[in-house]
Scaffold this motif. Structure first.
Motif: not given
Length: 531
Positions: A32-33, A35-36, A134
């Motif tokens: 997810e990191c 993809k962000a 983050q």
């Protein structure tokens, strides 16, 4: 390719990015990191922080980490030493005066300054796109709202319940009515969530200064330990020059001492000098195990004699990795009988530590390892911050004549070792095999299986393992009985392993096809994911 009739799993194939960790929640957070828009180091720190929550016996923010990185797939490898030191009051004479002859793993004197948080913050700042605030969000979420206990995590937790029970703060946070949580139980760690939130807001200062540092130091000193707030505030990790050796057309890179990565390099050098053809093509054959375990005996003897903090002792890296030294050691090996070196003085084996690896779409590759050493570290928890403190100081010697003798501000010989493989001018595989002393053997076992037997990263991680320690070869189930009997015929004392040996992850970069091939060890709960 694996036999699809048999139980097992395939490696994952992906193009844009891949992550392999020892827990599914961490692998998912890393993807997810990515993809962000995060880099490989962003994703690795995110995953490591999640593991510090959901796999607390293996790792935590009270431990250390080491990292190898390739920027854009370059063969120029960056190494970061993120381990902490002994207290400035930790004089060898202090222990002698009190009749302490060894530092026990469950002793308060085994606690050294945690190095992981400084490393996470520094590496994110230097090589990431996101701030530490983050990167810690998923870990804070799981600590605050809870996570279900995975099967291997439950197994490790139960083994250390007695240790946790001896410390009231640890028992209150990590035991339920005096017992370890069961598989599937949801665990919340609000104290740890509060500390992670403090770090997210203030960076490394939120851990090494202020109320968290005071809580850590107070907990240690209340039990007679020496680490104080000044020791915590003083801590800084280091970029260091990695060390390497060539083998079979590739180059294996390791962090330098005080890490034990030199041991894996020396093992490869001994195997190269002995002649790789002697191993045979069978990855589970007796010749392969015999040769690797004999090389391990010799390499670990050198490790225990020489590896120490290079800021305090001369570690003869070049001499230990010279061709002439490898040839001399290889000359001691006989294929028809085992060497009798007795106990080579290694530390008690244990399966603890997490290793993870991430490669992003720009082919930044990260090999990342984080640990609190034994299960739940020292078992001592700072009561307000929820920080479980590592017991890395158990690696120190107390003999002033030994290069690894404890001393003020000194870093101990360290077992956790990330690895990176390059070929020509490119990085081709970040990988690692966790598990205390086993790690050099595990790296060599997996790497040579890929190079010489044609196994993919998943098959290499699946392969049954053996480890020599204190005169005994421990073998996992899956090693053929005929191999065991052949080893015994050569004089090896062979016994079944208790827990499985370590864990591990790897990501192979196929530059020609633009593909990432990743595997994750079945000995843990984790998985490899890609997109």
């Amino acid at each position: 390719m694996r036999d699809l009739h048999l139980a097992g799993r395939s490696p994952i194939y992906a193009s844009d990015g891949a992550a392999a960790t020892s827990h599914p929640l961490a692998s998912q957070a890393a993807i997810e990191c990515l993809k962000a828009g995060g880099t490989a180091i962003d994703a690795a720190i995110t995953a490591s922080a999640v593991l510090a929550v959901v796999e607390p016996a293996m790792t935590g923010i009270g431990g250390d980490c080491f990292v190898l990185m390739s920027k854009g797939g370059s063969a120029e490898i960056i190494a970061y030493n993120g381990n902490g030191a002994a207290a400035m009051k930790a004089e060898a004479g202090w222990f002698k005066e009190r009749g302490i002859t060894a530092i026990a793993p469950d002793s308060v004197h085994a606690i050294t300054v945690p190095g992981a948080i400084e490393a996470w913050c520094r590496l994110a700042q230097d090589h990431g796109r996101f701030g530490i605030d983050q990167l810690l969000r998923p870990a804070i979420h799981y600590a605050e709202h809870g996570f279900p206990v995975a099967p291997r995590v439950a197994h490790d937790w139960e083994q250390d319940a007695e240790k946790l029970a001896r410390n009231p703060a640890a028992a209150a946070s990590y035991l339920v009515a005096g017992k370890a949580p069961r598989i599937g139980d949801v665990v919340r760690l609000p104290l740890l969530a509060r500390t992670l939130t403090e770090i997210a807001a203030k960076g490394a200062a939120g851990f090494y200064q202020g109320w968290v540092a005071e809580d850590i130091a107070t907990a240690i000193q209340a039990l007679g330990g020496l680490v104080d707030t000044a020791d915590l505030a003083r801590h800084r990790g280091d970029y260091v020059t990695p060390i390497s050796t060539s083998y079979g057309g590739i180059r294996l890179w390791e962090c330098p001492p005080p890490g034990q990565g030199l041991t894996a390099l020396l093992m490869l050098n001994i195997l190269k000098a002995a002649g790789p053809e002697k191993s045979g093509a069978d990855p589970l054959g007796p010749d392969r195990f015999h040769l690797q375990l004999e090389a391990a005996k010799l390499a670990y003897r050198e490790r225990n004699a020489h590896i120490a903090d290079p800021a305090f002792a001369r570690v003869p890296v070049a001499g230990l990795l010279s061709d002439s030294h490898a040839a001399a050691l290889a000359g001691l090996i006989r294929m028809d009988r085992s060497l009798d070196l007795g106990a080579v003085g290694s530390f008690p084996k244990h399966p603890d530590t997490i290793y993870l690896t991430v490669v992003d779409r720009d082919r930044n590759a990260v090999s990342f390892i984080n640990s609190i050493y034994y299960g739940f570290g020292s078992g001592i928890m700072a009561p307000k911050s929820g920080v479980l403190l590592q017991n890395r100081g158990a690696c120190f010697q107390l003999d002033p004549a030994h290069p690894n003798c404890i001393g003020p501000g000194k870093r101990s010989m360290h077992t956790i070792i990330p690895a990176m493989v390059t070929e020509g001018d490119r990085a081709i595989m970040p990988f690692g095999v966790m598990g205390g002393d086993y790690q050099p053997v595990g790296q060599v076992h997996a790497l040579t299986a890929m190079l010489e037997c044609g196994l993919d990263p998943q098959e290499a991680m699946d392969l049954p393992r053996a480890f020599y320690e204190d005169g005994v070869i421990s073998v996992e189930r899956g090693i053929p009985q005929k191999t065991i009997e052949a080893l015994r015929a050569r004089g090896h004392r062979v016994e079944p392993a208790g827990d499985p040996l370590g864990g591990g992850q790897a990501i192979r970069i196929d530059w020609q096809r633009g593909v990432l091939i990743a595997g994750s060890d079945p000995r843990k709960d984790g998985c490899a994911l890609g997109y």
